[in-house]
Scaffold this motif. Sequence first.
Motif, PDB file in Angstrom:
ATOM      1  N   THR A 119       1.291  -4.054  11.481  1.00  0.00           N
ATOM      2  CA  THR A 119       2.159  -5.135  11.539  1.00  0.00           C
ATOM      3  C   THR A 119       3.104  -5.017  12.609  1.00  0.00           C
ATOM      4  O   THR A 119       3.389  -6.224  13.236  1.00  0.00           O
ATOM      5  N   ALA A 120       3.502  -3.777  12.627  1.00  0.00           N
ATOM      6  CA  ALA A 120       4.893  -3.718  13.871  1.00  0.00           C
ATOM      7  C   ALA A 120       4.153  -3.704  15.055  1.00  0.00           C
ATOM      8  O   ALA A 120       4.697  -4.488  16.077  1.00  0.00           O
ATOM      9  N   ASN A 121       3.092  -3.259  15.446  1.00  0.00           N
ATOM     10  CA  ASN A 121       2.366  -3.272  16.777  1.00  0.00           C
ATOM     11  C   ASN A 121       3.099  -2.900  18.002  1.00  0.00           C
ATOM     12  O   ASN A 121       3.292  -3.622  19.058  1.00  0.00           O
ATOM     13  N   GLY A 122       3.821  -1.643  17.827  1.00  0.00           N
ATOM     14  CA  GLY A 122       4.816  -1.150  18.794  1.00  0.00           C
ATOM     15  C   GLY A 122       5.716  -2.284  19.205  1.00  0.00           C
ATOM     16  O   GLY A 122       6.203  -2.375  20.368  1.00  0.00           O
ATOM     17  N   GLY A 123       6.505  -2.849  18.330  1.00  0.00           N
ATOM     18  CA  GLY A 123       7.677  -3.578  18.756  1.00  0.00           C
ATOM     19  C   GLY A 123       7.230  -5.124  18.832  1.00  0.00           C
ATOM     20  O   GLY A 123       8.064  -5.969  18.992  1.00  0.00           O
ATOM     21  N   LYS A 124       5.619  -5.491  18.850  1.00  0.00           N
ATOM     22  CA  LYS A 124       5.506  -6.765  18.964  1.00  0.00           C
ATOM     23  C   LYS A 124       4.802  -7.243  17.763  1.00  0.00           C
ATOM     24  O   LYS A 124       3.523  -7.016  17.678  1.00  0.00           O
ATOM     25  N   PRO A 125       5.336  -7.486  16.895  1.00  0.00           N
ATOM     26  CA  PRO A 125       4.623  -7.826  15.643  1.00  0.00           C
ATOM     27  C   PRO A 125       3.313  -8.653  15.479  1.00  0.00           C
ATOM     28  O   PRO A 125       3.667  -9.635  16.388  1.00  0.00           O
ATOM     29  N   ARG A 126       2.638  -8.409  14.704  1.00  0.00           N
ATOM     30  CA  ARG A 126       1.176  -9.291  14.535  1.00  0.00           C
ATOM     31  C   ARG A 126       1.588 -10.250  13.626  1.00  0.00           C
ATOM     32  O   ARG A 126       2.045  -9.908  12.822  1.00  0.00           O
ATOM     33  N   SER A 127       0.799 -11.261  13.730  1.00  0.00           N
ATOM     34  CA  SER A 127       1.027 -12.451  12.732  1.00  0.00           C
ATOM     35  C   SER A 127       0.527 -11.782  11.219  1.00  0.00           C
ATOM     36  O   SER A 127      -0.460 -10.814  11.327  1.00  0.00           O
ATOM     37  N   ALA A 128       1.172 -12.503  10.168  1.00  0.00           N
ATOM     38  CA  ALA A 128       0.286 -11.945   8.891  1.00  0.00           C
ATOM     39  C   ALA A 128      -0.837 -12.311   8.760  1.00  0.00           C
ATOM     40  O   ALA A 128      -1.659 -11.589   7.944  1.00  0.00           O
ATOM     41  N   THR A 129      -1.311 -13.392   9.210  1.00  0.00           N
ATOM     42  CA  THR A 129      -2.694 -13.866   9.007  1.00  0.00           C
ATOM     43  C   THR A 129      -3.638 -12.764   9.690  1.00  0.00           C
ATOM     44  O   THR A 129      -4.520 -12.249   8.996  1.00  0.00           O
ATOM     45  N   VAL A 130      -3.396 -12.268  10.869  1.00  0.00           N
ATOM     46  CA  VAL A 130      -4.183 -11.463  11.430  1.00  0.00           C
ATOM     47  C   VAL A 130      -4.216  -9.895  10.658  1.00  0.00           C
ATOM     48  O   VAL A 130      -5.256  -9.374  10.524  1.00  0.00           O
ATOM     49  N   VAL A 131      -3.270  -9.718  10.408  1.00  0.00           N
ATOM     50  CA  VAL A 131      -2.989  -8.236   9.461  1.00  0.00           C
ATOM     51  C   VAL A 131      -3.739  -8.233   8.193  1.00  0.00           C
ATOM     52  O   VAL A 131      -4.768  -7.798   7.717  1.00  0.00           O
ATOM     53  N   ILE A 132      -3.591  -9.378   7.547  1.00  0.00           N
ATOM     54  CA  ILE A 132      -4.135  -9.699   6.185  1.00  0.00           C
ATOM     55  C   ILE A 132      -5.555  -9.957   6.336  1.00  0.00           C
ATOM     56  O   ILE A 132      -6.626  -9.313   5.435  1.00  0.00           O
ATOM     57  N   ARG A 133      -5.984 -10.424   7.410  1.00  0.00           N
ATOM     58  CA  ARG A 133      -7.709 -10.651   7.653  1.00  0.00           C
ATOM     59  C   ARG A 133      -8.119  -9.054   7.970  1.00  0.00           C
ATOM     60  O   ARG A 133      -9.158  -8.803   7.306  1.00  0.00           O
ATOM     61  N   ALA A 134      -7.481  -8.385   8.689  1.00  0.00           N
ATOM     62  CA  ALA A 134      -8.137  -6.977   9.110  1.00  0.00           C
ATOM     63  C   ALA A 134      -8.291  -6.112   7.854  1.00  0.00           C
ATOM     64  O   ALA A 134      -9.141  -5.846   7.635  1.00  0.00           O
ATOM     65  N   PHE A 135      -7.116  -6.220   7.214  1.00  0.00           N
ATOM     66  CA  PHE A 135      -7.017  -5.488   5.745  1.00  0.00           C
ATOM     67  C   PHE A 135      -8.301  -5.952   4.821  1.00  0.00           C
ATOM     68  O   PHE A 135      -8.880  -5.006   4.146  1.00  0.00           O
ATOM     69  N   GLY A 136      -8.230  -7.333   4.723  1.00  0.00           N
ATOM     70  CA  GLY A 136      -9.190  -7.800   3.799  1.00  0.00           C
ATOM     71  C   GLY A 136     -10.786  -7.386   3.987  1.00  0.00           C
ATOM     72  O   GLY A 136     -11.419  -7.160   3.186  1.00  0.00           O
ATOM     73  N   VAL A 137     -11.076  -6.930   5.389  1.00  0.00           N
ATOM     74  CA  VAL A 137     -12.101  -6.424   5.621  1.00  0.00           C
ATOM     75  C   VAL A 137     -12.482  -5.076   5.320  1.00  0.00           C
ATOM     76  O   VAL A 137     -13.553  -4.760   4.672  1.00  0.00           O
TER      77      VAL A 137
END
Length: 374
Positions: A119-137
């Motif tokens: 989610t933090a992505n090294g100080g450049k936060p990823r969108s919640a949608t991207v994180v939730i989708r990857a976690f879902g897989v």
Amino acid sequence: MGSISSYGTGAGKRYRVRYRDPARQSREKGGFTRKKDAEDYLADITVATNRGEYVDPKTAKLSIHELGVEWMANQSHLKPSSLRTVETAWRVHVEPAWGTRRIGEIRHSEVQSWVTKFTANGGKPRSATVVIRAFGVLAAILDIAVLDKRISSNPARGVKLPRKGKKKRAYLSAAQVELLAMHAGEHSTLVYVLAYTGIRWGEAIGLRLSCLDALRRRMLIEENAVLIGSQVVVGTPKTHERRSVPYPSFLSVPLARACEGKTRGQLVFGAGDVHFPRSNTEGGWFIRAVQAAQKDDGTFPLITPHDLRHTAASLAISAGANPKAVQRMLGHASAAMTLDTYADLFEDDLDAVSERMDAARAESIVGVSWGLKA
């Protein structure tokens, strides 16, 4: 069920557990320093076997990559657009991070740490949608491992995920739709159809002459043309169900003009044989129409073609349509989904309900007072 025996090692006395798994295969596990630990292990194996929850330790050695490839191959039931996003999440985010890991070695804390760092992505936060989708897989792959009794529980379940922020929707007024249609020029009919029927872009450009019922003013929505990469893929509507959508009478003439010179099997919009291209570039006709409308109206929002679907919902609700009617028009799975999606549009209804209840009480008081006087 099993037996426990001791044996000597250079480090001292150890205990070994022997038992048979549900397939009657002989198994053993050694290295216990205390007999009680060996007894507890045997007891757990016995209970798990009796409950049908036994997990073969060897199957837990399979990697996420091995299970993931098999899981992805079984996702063919998804619509092309959904399959593409899932495949991207697996290929770009999940497989590189977890592919080599054995499923039996993954711990809940590791998954939580991955989600947090991801989610933090090294100080450049990823969108919640991207994180939730990857976690879902990842979680779905581990769910299958649990169902196949490769592991006893899913270490991904219970992980705290980032919250999706609610994006404020842009709704056009009827006057603003007119302004946009005017600047859309030859594409004005498509703008009107999107804004007054609520059908999706892919459903609009997949509309054929045979799906128009001019007498009843109905559109039969049975195709959805979606752009996947650079290719248009035609399939069923999003919910896999056909639906009949009404259109206002003022659209009868523009639609008839769009159908002139075409056969019943051809497409309403465009030349008829090729699906009308999506205007999603900066120089496209839709963006140009929006920019022109903004110059004329300082309150005109920056919108996409999909926002006209939201506008249709807004106009229908403002006209007094009930949630069930809006649901059928938009093709939502349920009226509850419509209410959740457009809850902000129904807020004014609360004031109307309050006013009607106040009026009802006032009438009843008058009736009671007249009765007392009589």
